[in-house]
Design an enzyme around this catalytic site. Structure first.
Site, PDB file in Angstrom:
ATOM      1  N   LYS A  94       5.741  85.773  40.873  1.00  0.00           N
ATOM      2  CA  LYS A  94       4.652  86.328  41.699  1.00  0.00           C
ATOM      3  C   LYS A  94       3.988  85.224  42.523  1.00  0.00           C
ATOM      4  CE  LYS A  94       2.578  88.030  38.010  1.00  0.00           C
ATOM      5  NZ  LYS A  94       3.529  87.600  36.949  1.00  0.00           N
ATOM      6  N   ARG A 113      -3.889  94.387  35.423  1.00  0.00           N
ATOM      7  CA  ARG A 113      -2.968  94.094  34.329  1.00  0.00           C
ATOM      8  C   ARG A 113      -3.150  95.054  33.169  1.00  0.00           C
ATOM      9  NH1 ARG A 113      -2.181  88.422  35.144  1.00  0.00           N
ATOM     10  NH2 ARG A 113      -0.749  87.521  33.656  1.00  0.00           N
ATOM     11  N   ARG A 170       8.382  75.435  34.051  1.00  0.00           N
ATOM     12  CA  ARG A 170       7.479  75.400  35.220  1.00  0.00           C
ATOM     13  C   ARG A 170       6.604  74.146  35.200  1.00  0.00           C
ATOM     14  NH1 ARG A 170       3.906  80.413  36.411  1.00  0.00           N
ATOM     15  NH2 ARG A 170       3.566  80.254  34.181  1.00  0.00           N
ATOM     16  N   ARG A 200       1.266  73.924  32.540  1.00  0.00           N
ATOM     17  CA  ARG A 200       0.155  74.776  32.097  1.00  0.00           C
ATOM     18  C   ARG A 200       0.111  74.834  30.575  1.00  0.00           C
ATOM     19  NH1 ARG A 200       0.497  80.240  35.656  1.00  0.00           N
ATOM     20  NH2 ARG A 200       0.140  81.151  33.613  1.00  0.00           N
ATOM     21  N   ARG A 213       2.620  86.410  25.771  1.00  0.00           N
ATOM     22  CA  ARG A 213       2.331  86.963  27.109  1.00  0.00           C
ATOM     23  C   ARG A 213       3.303  88.082  27.459  1.00  0.00           C
ATOM     24  NH1 ARG A 213       2.508  81.489  30.187  1.00  0.00           N
ATOM     25  NH2 ARG A 213       2.536  82.726  32.088  1.00  0.00           N
TER      26      ARG A 213
HETATM   27  P1  AP5 Z   1       5.892  81.734  39.073  1.00  0.00           P
HETATM   28  O1  AP5 Z   1       6.024  82.046  40.520  1.00  0.00           O
HETATM   29  O2  AP5 Z   1       4.881  80.716  38.671  1.00  0.00           O
HETATM   30  O3  AP5 Z   1       5.757  83.098  38.235  1.00  0.00           O
HETATM   31  P2  AP5 Z   1       4.521  84.100  38.065  1.00  0.00           P
HETATM   32  O4  AP5 Z   1       5.088  85.469  38.086  1.00  0.00           O
HETATM   33  O5  AP5 Z   1       3.440  83.772  39.046  1.00  0.00           O
HETATM   34  O6  AP5 Z   1       4.158  83.704  36.584  1.00  0.00           O
HETATM   35  P3  AP5 Z   1       2.757  83.451  35.856  1.00  0.00           P
HETATM   36  O7  AP5 Z   1       3.120  82.820  34.532  1.00  0.00           O
HETATM   37  O8  AP5 Z   1       1.799  82.683  36.703  1.00  0.00           O
HETATM   38  O9  AP5 Z   1       2.294  84.863  35.656  1.00  0.00           O
HETATM   39  P4  AP5 Z   1       1.371  85.365  34.602  1.00  0.00           P
HETATM   40  O10 AP5 Z   1       1.180  86.722  35.120  1.00  0.00           O
HETATM   41  O11 AP5 Z   1       1.836  85.252  33.206  1.00  0.00           O
HETATM   42  O12 AP5 Z   1       0.175  84.302  34.646  1.00  0.00           O
HETATM   43  P5  AP5 Z   1      -1.242  84.304  35.361  1.00  0.00           P
HETATM   44  O13 AP5 Z   1      -1.463  82.973  35.942  1.00  0.00           O
HETATM   45  O14 AP5 Z   1      -1.386  85.507  36.222  1.00  0.00           O
HETATM   46  O15 AP5 Z   1       7.337  81.283  38.542  1.00  0.00           O
HETATM   47  C1  AP5 Z   1       7.523  80.875  37.209  1.00  0.00           C
HETATM   48  C2  AP5 Z   1       8.578  79.742  37.179  1.00  0.00           C
HETATM   49  O16 AP5 Z   1       9.838  80.271  37.576  1.00  0.00           O
HETATM   50  C3  AP5 Z   1       8.263  78.580  38.148  1.00  0.00           C
HETATM   51  O17 AP5 Z   1       8.655  77.382  37.556  1.00  0.00           O
HETATM   52  C4  AP5 Z   1       9.127  78.895  39.381  1.00  0.00           C
HETATM   53  O18 AP5 Z   1       9.511  77.713  40.062  1.00  0.00           O
HETATM   54  C5  AP5 Z   1      10.325  79.602  38.736  1.00  0.00           C
HETATM   55  N1  AP5 Z   1      10.859  80.639  39.616  1.00  0.00           N
HETATM   56  C6  AP5 Z   1      10.169  81.503  40.403  1.00  0.00           C
HETATM   57  N2  AP5 Z   1      11.014  82.323  41.057  1.00  0.00           N
HETATM   58  C7  AP5 Z   1      12.265  81.959  40.657  1.00  0.00           C
HETATM   59  C8  AP5 Z   1      13.566  82.448  40.965  1.00  0.00           C
HETATM   60  N3  AP5 Z   1      13.742  83.468  41.833  1.00  0.00           N
HETATM   61  N4  AP5 Z   1      14.634  81.866  40.362  1.00  0.00           N
HETATM   62  C9  AP5 Z   1      14.457  80.841  39.486  1.00  0.00           C
HETATM   63  N5  AP5 Z   1      13.250  80.328  39.154  1.00  0.00           N
HETATM   64  C10 AP5 Z   1      12.166  80.903  39.730  1.00  0.00           C
HETATM   65  O19 AP5 Z   1      -2.203  84.540  34.124  1.00  0.00           O
HETATM   66  C11 AP5 Z   1      -2.385  83.552  33.134  1.00  0.00           C
HETATM   67  C12 AP5 Z   1      -3.343  84.064  32.070  1.00  0.00           C
HETATM   68  O20 AP5 Z   1      -4.628  84.370  32.669  1.00  0.00           O
HETATM   69  C13 AP5 Z   1      -2.932  85.391  31.387  1.00  0.00           C
HETATM   70  O21 AP5 Z   1      -2.047  85.172  30.309  1.00  0.00           O
HETATM   71  C14 AP5 Z   1      -4.291  85.915  30.929  1.00  0.00           C
HETATM   72  O22 AP5 Z   1      -4.759  85.247  29.787  1.00  0.00           O
HETATM   73  C15 AP5 Z   1      -5.201  85.544  32.091  1.00  0.00           C
HETATM   74  N6  AP5 Z   1      -5.283  86.612  33.108  1.00  0.00           N
HETATM   75  C16 AP5 Z   1      -4.887  86.514  34.408  1.00  0.00           C
HETATM   76  N7  AP5 Z   1      -5.098  87.677  35.049  1.00  0.00           N
HETATM   77  C17 AP5 Z   1      -5.626  88.517  34.130  1.00  0.00           C
HETATM   78  C18 AP5 Z   1      -6.029  89.872  34.178  1.00  0.00           C
HETATM   79  N8  AP5 Z   1      -5.929  90.592  35.310  1.00  0.00           N
HETATM   80  N9  AP5 Z   1      -6.525  90.441  33.052  1.00  0.00           N
HETATM   81  C19 AP5 Z   1      -6.638  89.733  31.901  1.00  0.00           C
HETATM   82  N10 AP5 Z   1      -6.261  88.441  31.790  1.00  0.00           N
HETATM   83  C20 AP5 Z   1      -5.760  87.850  32.893  1.00  0.00           C
END
Ligand code: AP5
Length: 208
Positions: A13, A88, A127, A155, A166
Site C-alpha cells: 500500500k 481497518r 522491509r 520498523r 498483524r
Molecule cells: P509496503 O509498501 O511497506 O506495504 P504496506 O502494505 O504499506 O504494509 P504496512 O506494513 O505498512 O501495512 P500495515 O497495514 O500493516 O501497516 P500500517 O503502517 O498501516 O511494502 C512492504 C514491503 O514489501 C516493503 O519492503 C516493500 O519494498 C516490499 N514490496 C512492496 N511491494 C512489493 C512487490 N510488488 N513485490 C515485492 N516486494 C514488494 O500500520 C501499522 C500499525 O499501526 C498497525 O499494526 C496498527 O497497530 C496501527 N494502525 C494503523 N492504522 C490503523 C487503523 N486504521 N486502525 C487501528 N490501528 C491502526
C-alpha cells in the site's frame, strides 16, 4: 478522487501510494505513518498507540477515527485523498461513511491489493525505510542504493511475531470491510503479487 487503499500488511500500500500520488495529485494519508509520527513525537496519543502497534494489535477505533476525520477536513483534501491503512475495522468504515455523507461527498473507489499470506512475512521482515526521505525498500526485492544503505531502519513491528499478529488482525478485523464496500460497488481488486511497477500498471488500469 477519494480513494482507499486496502490490503494485508506488506501488500504494498505504501509503496504504491508513493508511485500514485504524482498521477492523482491528492494527499496520501497513512494512519500508520501518522501514528508512528505521534509515537516519535511522544504525544499522549503516540504513547497510547505505541503498545498496540509494537505488538501488532490495532489501535482503538476512538483514537484513529478522530485522527482521520480531522485530517480529511483539512483544505488540501477538498478535491480528494488517498487513505492508506484506514478504515481497518467495520466501525471505522461506518464512521468514515457517516462523515462523508455529512460533508455531501462520496468515495470513488476502494482499491484492494491482494497478496497471499505466504508472501507477507518475507516482505515485512525484509522491509527497511530511509528515515530522511521516508522511502520504502526491501533488502531482497528492492535494495536501498549504496549511499542510503547505511542509514535505513527497520520498523519495530516488522518482526516475524508482530507480523503474524498483524496478519491475524487483518483477517479478523479488516477483511470484513471488503463485503461492506462491495455492497456499495466500490471495490476494485488488484493482484499485488508482481513487481512493484507491474502492480502500479495494474492499479492504473483498474482506475482508468
Ligand atoms: P509496503 O509498501 O511497506 O506495504 P504496506 O502494505 O504499506 O504494509 P504496512 O506494513 O505498512 O501495512 P500495515 O497495514 O500493516 O501497516 P500500517 O503502517 O498501516 O511494502 C512492504 C514491503 O514489501 C516493503 O519492503 C516493500 O519494498 C516490499 N514490496 C512492496 N511491494 C512489493 C512487490 N510488488 N513485490 C515485492 N516486494 C514488494 O500500520 C501499522 C500499525 O499501526 C498497525 O499494526 C496498527 O497497530 C496501527 N494502525 C494503523 N492504522 C490503523 C487503523 N486504521 N486502525 C487501528 N490501528 C491502526
Amino acid at each position: 478522487m477519494r480513494m482507499i487503499l486496502v490490503g494485508p500488511p506488506g501488500a504494498g500500500k505504501g509503496t504504491q501510494a508513493a508511485k500514485l500520488i504524482d498521477t492523482y495529485k491528492i494527499p496520501h494519508i497513512s494512519t500508520g505513518d501518522m501514528l508512528r509520527a505521534a509515537k516519535k513525537a511522544g504525544t499522549e496519543m503516540g504513547k497510547k498507540a505505541a503498545a498496540f502497534m509494537d505488538a501488532g494489535n490495532l489501535v482503538p477505533d476512538e483514537v484513529v477515527i478522530g485522527l482521520v476525520i480531522d485530517r480529511i477536513a483539512e483544505s488540501d483534501c477538498k478535491e480528494g485523498f488517498m487513505l492508506d491503512g484506514f478504515p481497518r475495522t467495520r466501525p471505522q468504515a461506518e464512521a468514515l461513511d457517516a462523515e462523508l455523507t455529512k460533508a455531501g461527498v462520496k468515495l470513488d473507489v476502494v482499491l484492494f491489493i491482494e497478496v497471499p499470506d505466504e508472501l507477507i512475512v518475507d516482505r515485512i521482515t525484509g522491509r527497511r525505510s530511509d528515515p530522511e526521505t521516508g522511502a520504502i525498500y526491501h533488502l531482497q526485492f528492492n535494495p536501498p542504493p549504496a549511499d542510503v544503505a547505511g542509514r535505513v531502519v527497520q520498523r519495530k513491528d516488522d518482526t516475524k511475531e508482530a507480523c503474524v499478529a498483524r496478519l491475524q488482525k487483518y483477517h479478523s478485523e479488516t477483511a470484513p470491510i471488503i463485503p461492506f464496500y462491495e455492497e456499495h460497488g466500490l471495490i476494485r481488486r488488484v493482484d499485488g503479487n508482481a513487481a512493484p511497477d507491474e502492480v502500479t500498471a495494474r492499479i492504473k488500469a483498474a482506475l482508468a
